[in-house]
Design a protein around this motif. Structure first.
Motif, PDB file in Angstrom:
ATOM      1  N   ASP A  72      76.379 -16.773 -54.045  1.00 56.70           N
ATOM      2  CA  ASP A  72      76.496 -18.242 -53.742  1.00 56.70           C
ATOM      3  C   ASP A  72      75.783 -18.777 -52.773  1.00 56.70           C
ATOM      4  OD1 ASP A  72      78.640 -18.245 -55.797  1.00 56.70           O
ATOM      5  OD2 ASP A  72      80.201 -18.800 -54.246  1.00 56.70           O
ATOM      6  N   ILE A  73      75.183 -17.875 -51.846  1.00 58.46           N
ATOM      7  CA  ILE A  73      74.410 -18.330 -50.896  1.00 58.46           C
ATOM      8  C   ILE A  73      73.099 -17.533 -51.007  1.00 58.46           C
ATOM      9  CG2 ILE A  73      74.017 -18.438 -48.266  1.00 58.46           C
ATOM     10  CD1 ILE A  73      77.234 -18.122 -48.287  1.00 58.46           C
ATOM     11  N   GLU A  74      72.091 -18.176 -51.375  1.00 59.04           N
ATOM     12  CA  GLU A  74      70.591 -17.578 -51.536  1.00 59.04           C
ATOM     13  C   GLU A  74      69.484 -18.038 -50.705  1.00 59.04           C
ATOM     14  OE1 GLU A  74      67.462 -16.247 -55.424  1.00 59.04           O
ATOM     15  OE2 GLU A  74      68.993 -17.921 -55.602  1.00 59.04           O
ATOM     16  N   VAL A  75      68.893 -17.335 -50.116  1.00 55.25           N
ATOM     17  CA  VAL A  75      67.651 -17.567 -49.272  1.00 55.25           C
ATOM     18  C   VAL A  75      66.327 -17.580 -50.126  1.00 55.25           C
ATOM     19  CG1 VAL A  75      66.083 -16.984 -47.326  1.00 55.25           C
ATOM     20  CG2 VAL A  75      68.771 -16.609 -47.322  1.00 55.25           C
ATOM     21  N   VAL A  76      65.897 -18.903 -50.458  1.00 58.13           N
ATOM     22  CA  VAL A  76      64.672 -18.835 -51.250  1.00 58.13           C
ATOM     23  C   VAL A  76      63.651 -19.295 -50.455  1.00 58.13           C
ATOM     24  CG1 VAL A  76      66.005 -19.498 -53.348  1.00 58.13           C
ATOM     25  CG2 VAL A  76      65.314 -21.494 -51.858  1.00 58.13           C
ATOM     26  N   ARG A  77      62.364 -19.417 -50.856  1.00 63.49           N
ATOM     27  CA  ARG A  77      61.346 -19.936 -49.999  1.00 63.49           C
ATOM     28  C   ARG A  77      60.569 -20.914 -50.676  1.00 63.49           C
ATOM     29  NH1 ARG A  77      58.914 -15.855 -46.662  1.00 63.49           N
ATOM     30  NH2 ARG A  77      56.765 -16.484 -47.466  1.00 63.49           N
ATOM     31  N   THR A  78      59.952 -22.165 -49.782  1.00 64.63           N
ATOM     32  CA  THR A  78      59.388 -23.208 -50.270  1.00 64.63           C
ATOM     33  C   THR A  78      58.068 -23.012 -50.679  1.00 64.63           C
ATOM     34  OG1 THR A  78      58.774 -23.975 -48.113  1.00 64.63           O
ATOM     35  CG2 THR A  78      61.046 -24.634 -48.936  1.00 64.63           C
ATOM     36  N   SER A  79      57.335 -23.676 -50.983  1.00 73.43           N
ATOM     37  CA  SER A  79      55.870 -23.522 -51.651  1.00 73.43           C
ATOM     38  C   SER A  79      55.288 -23.213 -50.119  1.00 73.43           C
ATOM     39  CB  SER A  79      55.314 -24.526 -52.232  1.00 73.43           C
ATOM     40  OG  SER A  79      55.434 -26.049 -51.503  1.00 73.43           O
ATOM     41  N   SER A  80      55.504 -23.702 -49.010  1.00 77.01           N
ATOM     42  CA  SER A  80      54.718 -23.192 -47.813  1.00 77.01           C
ATOM     43  C   SER A  80      55.144 -21.988 -47.301  1.00 77.01           C
ATOM     44  CB  SER A  80      55.150 -24.331 -46.858  1.00 77.01           C
ATOM     45  OG  SER A  80      56.503 -24.318 -46.206  1.00 77.01           O
ATOM     46  N   GLY A  81      56.381 -21.402 -47.905  1.00 75.64           N
ATOM     47  CA  GLY A  81      56.933 -20.235 -47.463  1.00 75.64           C
ATOM     48  C   GLY A  81      58.080 -20.106 -46.470  1.00 75.64           C
ATOM     49  N   ALA A  82      58.419 -21.307 -45.978  1.00 80.78           N
ATOM     50  CA  ALA A  82      59.664 -21.629 -45.340  1.00 80.78           C
ATOM     51  C   ALA A  82      60.878 -21.189 -46.145  1.00 80.78           C
ATOM     52  CB  ALA A  82      59.512 -23.045 -44.802  1.00 80.78           C
ATOM     53  N   PRO A  83      61.874 -20.762 -45.320  1.00 86.90           N
ATOM     54  CA  PRO A  83      63.035 -20.189 -46.008  1.00 86.90           C
ATOM     55  C   PRO A  83      63.835 -21.574 -46.183  1.00 86.90           C
ATOM     56  CG  PRO A  83      63.029 -19.881 -43.436  1.00 86.90           C
ATOM     57  CD  PRO A  83      61.745 -20.101 -43.915  1.00 86.90           C
ATOM     58  N   GLN A  84      64.672 -21.616 -47.254  1.00 89.88           N
ATOM     59  CA  GLN A  84      65.609 -22.597 -47.515  1.00 89.88           C
ATOM     60  C   GLN A  84      66.664 -21.964 -48.158  1.00 89.88           C
ATOM     61  OE1 GLN A  84      63.508 -25.292 -50.106  1.00 89.88           O
ATOM     62  NE2 GLN A  84      64.977 -26.697 -50.094  1.00 89.88           N
ATOM     63  N   LEU A  85      67.885 -22.845 -48.260  1.00 90.76           N
ATOM     64  CA  LEU A  85      69.106 -22.161 -48.903  1.00 90.76           C
ATOM     65  C   LEU A  85      69.307 -22.794 -50.291  1.00 90.76           C
ATOM     66  CD1 LEU A  85      71.318 -22.436 -45.726  1.00 90.76           C
ATOM     67  CD2 LEU A  85      70.855 -20.183 -47.034  1.00 90.76           C
ATOM     68  N   ALA A  86      69.755 -22.094 -50.772  1.00 94.95           N
ATOM     69  CA  ALA A  86      70.190 -22.450 -52.373  1.00 94.95           C
ATOM     70  C   ALA A  86      71.829 -22.185 -52.617  1.00 94.95           C
ATOM     71  CB  ALA A  86      69.434 -21.940 -53.699  1.00 94.95           C
ATOM     72  N   ILE A  87      72.449 -23.011 -52.627  1.00 93.48           N
ATOM     73  CA  ILE A  87      73.880 -23.006 -52.401  1.00 93.48           C
ATOM     74  C   ILE A  87      74.504 -23.252 -53.784  1.00 93.48           C
ATOM     75  CG2 ILE A  87      76.145 -23.761 -51.380  1.00 93.48           C
ATOM     76  CD1 ILE A  87      74.244 -22.422 -49.154  1.00 93.48           C
ATOM     77  N   THR A  88      75.499 -22.462 -54.308  1.00 96.26           N
ATOM     78  CA  THR A  88      75.973 -22.488 -55.587  1.00 96.26           C
ATOM     79  C   THR A  88      77.583 -22.200 -55.388  1.00 96.26           C
ATOM     80  OG1 THR A  88      75.222 -20.378 -56.206  1.00 96.26           O
ATOM     81  CG2 THR A  88      73.743 -22.224 -56.836  1.00 96.26           C
ATOM     82  N   GLY A  89      78.059 -22.426 -56.586  1.00 95.98           N
ATOM     83  CA  GLY A  89      79.322 -21.793 -56.845  1.00 95.98           C
ATOM     84  C   GLY A  89      80.576 -22.453 -55.768  1.00 95.98           C
ATOM     85  N   ARG A  90      81.479 -21.506 -55.353  1.00 99.69           N
ATOM     86  CA  ARG A  90      82.481 -21.778 -54.269  1.00 99.69           C
ATOM     87  C   ARG A  90      81.833 -22.237 -53.207  1.00 99.69           C
ATOM     88  NH1 ARG A  90      86.721 -23.935 -52.903  1.00 99.69           N
ATOM     89  NH2 ARG A  90      87.824 -22.962 -51.406  1.00 99.69           N
ATOM     90  N   ALA A  91      80.637 -21.836 -52.463  1.00 98.56           N
ATOM     91  CA  ALA A  91      80.080 -22.127 -51.403  1.00 98.56           C
ATOM     92  C   ALA A  91      79.634 -23.677 -51.314  1.00 98.56           C
ATOM     93  CB  ALA A  91      78.768 -21.326 -51.000  1.00 98.56           C
ATOM     94  N   LEU A  92      79.123 -24.051 -52.737  1.00 98.99           N
ATOM     95  CA  LEU A  92      78.782 -25.469 -52.987  1.00 98.99           C
ATOM     96  C   LEU A  92      80.095 -26.221 -53.161  1.00 98.99           C
ATOM     97  CD1 LEU A  92      76.557 -27.361 -53.718  1.00 98.99           C
ATOM     98  CD2 LEU A  92      76.858 -26.783 -55.999  1.00 98.99           C
ATOM     99  N   ALA A  93      81.007 -25.899 -53.606  1.00100.97           N
ATOM    100  CA  ALA A  93      82.445 -26.797 -53.690  1.00100.97           C
ATOM    101  C   ALA A  93      82.825 -26.902 -52.148  1.00100.97           C
ATOM    102  CB  ALA A  93      83.534 -25.864 -54.627  1.00100.97           C
ATOM    103  N   VAL A  94      82.860 -25.982 -51.435  1.00102.61           N
ATOM    104  CA  VAL A  94      83.428 -25.907 -49.901  1.00102.61           C
ATOM    105  C   VAL A  94      82.498 -26.685 -49.174  1.00102.61           C
ATOM    106  CG1 VAL A  94      83.819 -24.548 -47.785  1.00102.61           C
ATOM    107  CG2 VAL A  94      84.480 -23.680 -50.087  1.00102.61           C
ATOM    108  N   ALA A  95      81.032 -26.811 -49.515  1.00104.79           N
ATOM    109  CA  ALA A  95      80.294 -27.584 -48.715  1.00104.79           C
ATOM    110  C   ALA A  95      80.306 -29.179 -49.074  1.00104.79           C
ATOM    111  CB  ALA A  95      78.794 -27.316 -48.834  1.00104.79           C
ATOM    112  N   ALA A  96      80.778 -29.329 -50.460  1.00100.58           N
ATOM    113  CA  ALA A  96      80.781 -30.676 -50.905  1.00100.58           C
ATOM    114  C   ALA A  96      82.056 -31.268 -50.164  1.00100.58           C
ATOM    115  CB  ALA A  96      81.149 -30.858 -52.494  1.00100.58           C
ATOM    116  N   ASP A  97      83.147 -30.580 -50.133  1.00100.01           N
ATOM    117  CA  ASP A  97      84.541 -30.935 -49.693  1.00100.01           C
ATOM    118  C   ASP A  97      84.377 -31.525 -48.107  1.00100.01           C
ATOM    119  OD1 ASP A  97      85.887 -30.431 -51.900  1.00100.01           O
ATOM    120  OD2 ASP A  97      86.785 -28.428 -51.573  1.00100.01           O
TER     121      ASP A  97
END
Length: 121
Positions: A72-97
């Protein structure tokens, strides 16, 4: 700011754990994270810093291990190479709450240590 998390991982300890339990790679890391790490001469540093990022996000969410899926927590890279988070699933639900709408992530590592700081906004 809603939450902040920091985590530090010893690279040699991660190397030992991965050698002892190779299935940990698929359990903890998404296919994209695996591909990125395994493209390096020594993928351990990349795995260690991504593990630290996942732990830092859980701390920023105020949850412990097992509350969200590792994928549910993924480290992705932007086009510049900077790290960014992709949050899904239960982690996204907790974040939204919690009212979290965006994240800031910074990663750093040496041959011996890997650190991540996640800020929930």
């Amino acid at each position: 700011m809603i939450g902040i998390g920091v985590d530090l991982v010893e690279v040699d300890r991660m190397r030992t754990v991965l050698a002892r339990t190779p299935t940990l790679v698929t359990k903890v890391f998404t296919p994209g994270e695996q591909a990125y790490a395994q493209a390096a001469h020594d993928p351990t540093e990349r795995f260690a810093v991504r593990f630290a990022a996942k732990e830092a996000v859980m701390k920023a969410l105020g949850v412990g291990l097992g509350a969200v899926d590792w994928h549910d927590i993924e480290v992705v890279r932007t086009s510049s190479g900077a790290p960014q988070l992709a949050i899904t699933g239960r982690a996204l639900a907790v974040a939204a709450d919690l009212g979290i709408t965006s994240w800031k992530l910074t990663l750093t590592h040496t041959a011996s240590m890997a650190e991540a700081i996640a800020v929930a906004l």
